[in-house]
Motif scaffolding. Structure first.
Motif, PDB file in Angstrom:
ATOM      1  N   VAL A  28     -23.827 -26.191  -2.406  1.00 51.88           N
ATOM      2  CA  VAL A  28     -22.892 -25.898  -1.216  1.00 51.88           C
ATOM      3  C   VAL A  28     -23.638 -24.981  -0.391  1.00 51.88           C
ATOM      4  CG1 VAL A  28     -20.615 -25.051  -0.202  1.00 51.88           C
ATOM      5  CG2 VAL A  28     -20.665 -26.119  -2.552  1.00 51.88           C
ATOM      6  N   ALA A  29     -24.035 -25.335   0.983  1.00 51.35           N
ATOM      7  CA  ALA A  29     -25.044 -24.410   1.799  1.00 51.35           C
ATOM      8  C   ALA A  29     -24.194 -24.151   3.107  1.00 51.35           C
ATOM      9  CB  ALA A  29     -26.018 -25.233   2.203  1.00 51.35           C
ATOM     10  N   THR A  30     -23.814 -22.856   3.143  1.00 52.38           N
ATOM     11  CA  THR A  30     -23.280 -22.345   4.314  1.00 52.38           C
ATOM     12  C   THR A  30     -24.034 -21.027   4.991  1.00 52.38           C
ATOM     13  OG1 THR A  30     -22.210 -20.337   2.947  1.00 52.38           O
ATOM     14  CG2 THR A  30     -21.195 -22.592   3.178  1.00 52.38           C
ATOM     15  N   ALA A  31     -23.514 -20.274   5.698  1.00 55.66           N
ATOM     16  CA  ALA A  31     -24.119 -19.127   6.551  1.00 55.66           C
ATOM     17  C   ALA A  31     -24.094 -17.945   5.374  1.00 55.66           C
ATOM     18  CB  ALA A  31     -23.787 -19.137   7.718  1.00 55.66           C
ATOM     19  N   ASP A  32     -24.945 -16.906   5.779  1.00 53.10           N
ATOM     20  CA  ASP A  32     -24.915 -15.727   5.089  1.00 53.10           C
ATOM     21  C   ASP A  32     -23.899 -14.834   5.609  1.00 53.10           C
ATOM     22  OD1 ASP A  32     -26.527 -16.249   3.122  1.00 53.10           O
ATOM     23  OD2 ASP A  32     -28.482 -15.080   3.926  1.00 53.10           O
ATOM     24  N   LYS A  33     -23.791 -14.969   7.027  1.00 57.24           N
ATOM     25  CA  LYS A  33     -22.997 -14.060   7.938  1.00 57.24           C
ATOM     26  C   LYS A  33     -21.541 -14.899   8.495  1.00 57.24           C
ATOM     27  CE  LYS A  33     -27.182 -11.670   9.514  1.00 57.24           C
ATOM     28  NZ  LYS A  33     -27.884 -11.225  10.886  1.00 57.24           N
ATOM     29  N   GLY A  34     -20.813 -13.870   8.847  1.00 57.99           N
ATOM     30  CA  GLY A  34     -19.547 -14.625   9.433  1.00 57.99           C
ATOM     31  C   GLY A  34     -19.546 -14.511  11.073  1.00 57.99           C
ATOM     32  N   LEU A  35     -18.367 -14.160  11.448  1.00 54.29           N
ATOM     33  CA  LEU A  35     -18.047 -14.006  12.677  1.00 54.29           C
ATOM     34  C   LEU A  35     -18.198 -15.437  13.534  1.00 54.29           C
ATOM     35  CD1 LEU A  35     -19.084 -10.418  13.718  1.00 54.29           C
ATOM     36  CD2 LEU A  35     -16.914 -11.332  13.198  1.00 54.29           C
ATOM     37  N   ALA A  36     -18.199 -16.577  12.970  1.00 55.23           N
ATOM     38  CA  ALA A  36     -18.530 -17.804  13.446  1.00 55.23           C
ATOM     39  C   ALA A  36     -17.261 -18.643  13.166  1.00 55.23           C
ATOM     40  CB  ALA A  36     -19.491 -18.493  12.759  1.00 55.23           C
ATOM     41  N   GLY A  37     -16.024 -18.364  13.209  1.00 54.29           N
ATOM     42  CA  GLY A  37     -14.824 -19.130  13.182  1.00 54.29           C
ATOM     43  C   GLY A  37     -14.745 -19.554  11.793  1.00 54.29           C
ATOM     44  N   GLY A  38     -14.314 -20.695  11.612  1.00 56.02           N
ATOM     45  CA  GLY A  38     -14.116 -21.337  10.341  1.00 56.02           C
ATOM     46  C   GLY A  38     -15.515 -22.572   9.756  1.00 56.02           C
ATOM     47  N   PHE A  39     -16.670 -21.982  10.300  1.00 54.06           N
ATOM     48  CA  PHE A  39     -17.820 -22.671  10.196  1.00 54.06           C
ATOM     49  C   PHE A  39     -17.912 -22.903   8.501  1.00 54.06           C
ATOM     50  CE2 PHE A  39     -22.291 -22.575   9.154  1.00 54.06           C
ATOM     51  CZ  PHE A  39     -22.813 -23.710   9.730  1.00 54.06           C
ATOM     52  N   SER A  40     -18.325 -21.667   8.106  1.00 60.58           N
ATOM     53  CA  SER A  40     -18.377 -21.624   6.584  1.00 60.58           C
ATOM     54  C   SER A  40     -17.058 -22.130   5.563  1.00 60.58           C
ATOM     55  CB  SER A  40     -18.863 -20.313   5.934  1.00 60.58           C
ATOM     56  OG  SER A  40     -20.061 -19.931   6.564  1.00 60.58           O
ATOM     57  N   THR A  41     -16.180 -21.783   6.301  1.00 63.31           N
ATOM     58  CA  THR A  41     -14.764 -22.311   5.383  1.00 63.31           C
ATOM     59  C   THR A  41     -14.594 -23.604   5.398  1.00 63.31           C
ATOM     60  OG1 THR A  41     -13.771 -20.026   6.075  1.00 63.31           O
ATOM     61  CG2 THR A  41     -12.332 -21.827   5.320  1.00 63.31           C
TER      62      THR A  41
END
Length: 292
Positions: free
Chosen positions: A82-95
Motif C-alpha cells: 500500500v503506497a501513500t504519502a508521508d504527509k497529510g493536509l491533502a484531503g482524503g488522498f491517502s485515506t
C-alpha cells in the motif's frame, strides 16, 4: 459572549492560518508541475516494459515459464503493498488508497487467505499498523529520499522478490493513487506477481515476422521480470507524488477560501458588536447628561 478583544484575536488567528494555507497552496502548485511531468514520462516506459514482457511471454509456456510470470499455482498467500504519502493536509488522498486496500485485505481475510502487508509511506504505516497489527511486515518512508527515484522503489521491489522466492507470497498486489488531474486521483490496484499484461499493454506487433532470441525468452524474462516490478513500483510512486500535490493544492485552496469566508463572518460580527457597544455608551452618556 466573546469580548471585542477576543474577537480581534480570533480574526487575527484565522488571517494567520489563511496565510499559511495560501503559502502551502502555492508551494504545492509549484511542485505539482515537476511531479506531473515525472508521472507522465514514466507511463510510456512502464507500458513499453509490459509490452515487451507480453511479447516474450507469448512464446513461453509450461514448465519453462519463469515463476514470476507463471506464479506458484496457488493464491493462498497474499502480499499487499500500500503506497501513500508521508504527509497529510491533502484531503482524503491517502485515506482513499487505504480504504481500497482495506476492502481487499478484509475480503481476503474473510476468504481464509494468509495476508501480509507492506506499507510505503507514513500515512499507510500509521493506519494499517493500527488496524492490522503484526500483519504489517515492513514499512518504508519516502521522506528518507531527497528526491523520488529508483532508490525509493528498489528496496520495495527487492522485498517483493525475496518474499516470493522464499514462498511467503503467491500473489503480490500494489495499491496506489493514479493521477488523472488536480481534482481527480483514482485509487488503483495492480497485480505485480504473477506478472499480468495490462489492457493497454498489448504484445508488440511483429508484422508476421518470427524472431529467435539469444538467450532464450525464458532467460530474458528471468532478468526483465524483477526489473518490471521495480519499474511498476517507481511509476506508481510518481503517480502518487503527482496526486498528492494535486490533492494538497486543492485542499489548501478550499481551506484558504473557507478561512476568507470565516474572516468575513467574524468581521461582520465584530463590527455589529462594536457598533452596539458604542451605541450603548452614547445612550449612557446622554442619559447621564439629562440626569444632571
Amino acid at each position: 459572549m466573546a469580548s471585542l478583544k477576543e474577537m480581534r484575536n480570533r480574526i487575527g488567528s484565522v488571517k494567520a492560518t489563511q496565510k499559511i494555507t495560501k503559502a502551502m497552496q502555492m508551494v504545492a502548485a509549484a511542485k505539482l508541475k515537476r511531479a506531473q511531468d515525472q508521472a507522465e514520462n514514466a507511463r510510456p516506459y512502464a507500458e513499453r516494459m509490459a509490452s515487451v514482457i507480453a511479447n516474450l511471454a507469448a512464446g513461453v509456456s509450461g514448465e519453462g515459464a519463469p515463476r514470476l510470470l507463471a506464479g506458484t499455482g496457488s493464491d493462498q498467500r497474499h502480499l499487499i503493498v500500500v503506497a501513500t504519502a508521508d504527509k497529510g493536509l491533502a484531503g482524503g488522498f491517502s485515506t482513499n488508497v487505504i480504504r481500497a486496500a482495506r476492502e481487499r485485505i478484509n475480503s481476503l481475510i474473510a476468504s481464509g487467505k494468509d495476508v501480509r502487508i507492506v506499507a510505503v509511506g507514513r500515512k499507510s504505516r500509521d493506519q494499517l499498523t493500527r488496524l492490522y497489527g503484526d500483519k504489517v511486515v515492513r514499512t518504508f518512508e519516502l521522506s528518507e529520499h531527497k528526491t523520488l527515484g529508483l532508490p525509493a522503489a528498489q528496496p520495495v521491489a527487492e522485498l517483493i522478490a525475496e518474499a516470493f522466492e522464499a514462498g511467503e507470497a503467491d500473489v503480490v498486489t500494489l495499491f496506489y493513487s493514479q493521477f488523472k488531474s488536480v481534482i481527480q486521483q483514482v485509487p488503483t490496484a495492480k497485480q505485480l506477481v504473477p506478472a499480468v499484461v495490462e489492457g493497454g499493454a498489448e504484445p508488440i506487433d511483429l508484422n508476421g515476422a518470427v524472431y529467435e532470441y539469444e538467450p532464450s525468452e525464458e532467460e530474458i524474462l528471468e532478468t526483465l521480470l524483477p526489473r518490471n516490478i521495480t519499474t511498476q513500483i517507481l511509476a506508481a510512486l510518481y503517480e502518487n507524488q503527482a496526486g498528492f500535490f494535486g490533492a494538497q493544492m486543492a485542499a489548501m485552496d478550499n481551506a484558504t477560501r473557507n478561512a476568507g469566508d470565516l474572516i468575513n463572518a467574524l468581521t461582520l460580527q465584530y463590527n455589529r458588536k462594536r457598533q452596539a457597544q458604542i451605541t450603548t455608551e452614547l445612550i449612557e452618556i446622554i442619559a447621564g447628561a439629562e440626569a444632571l
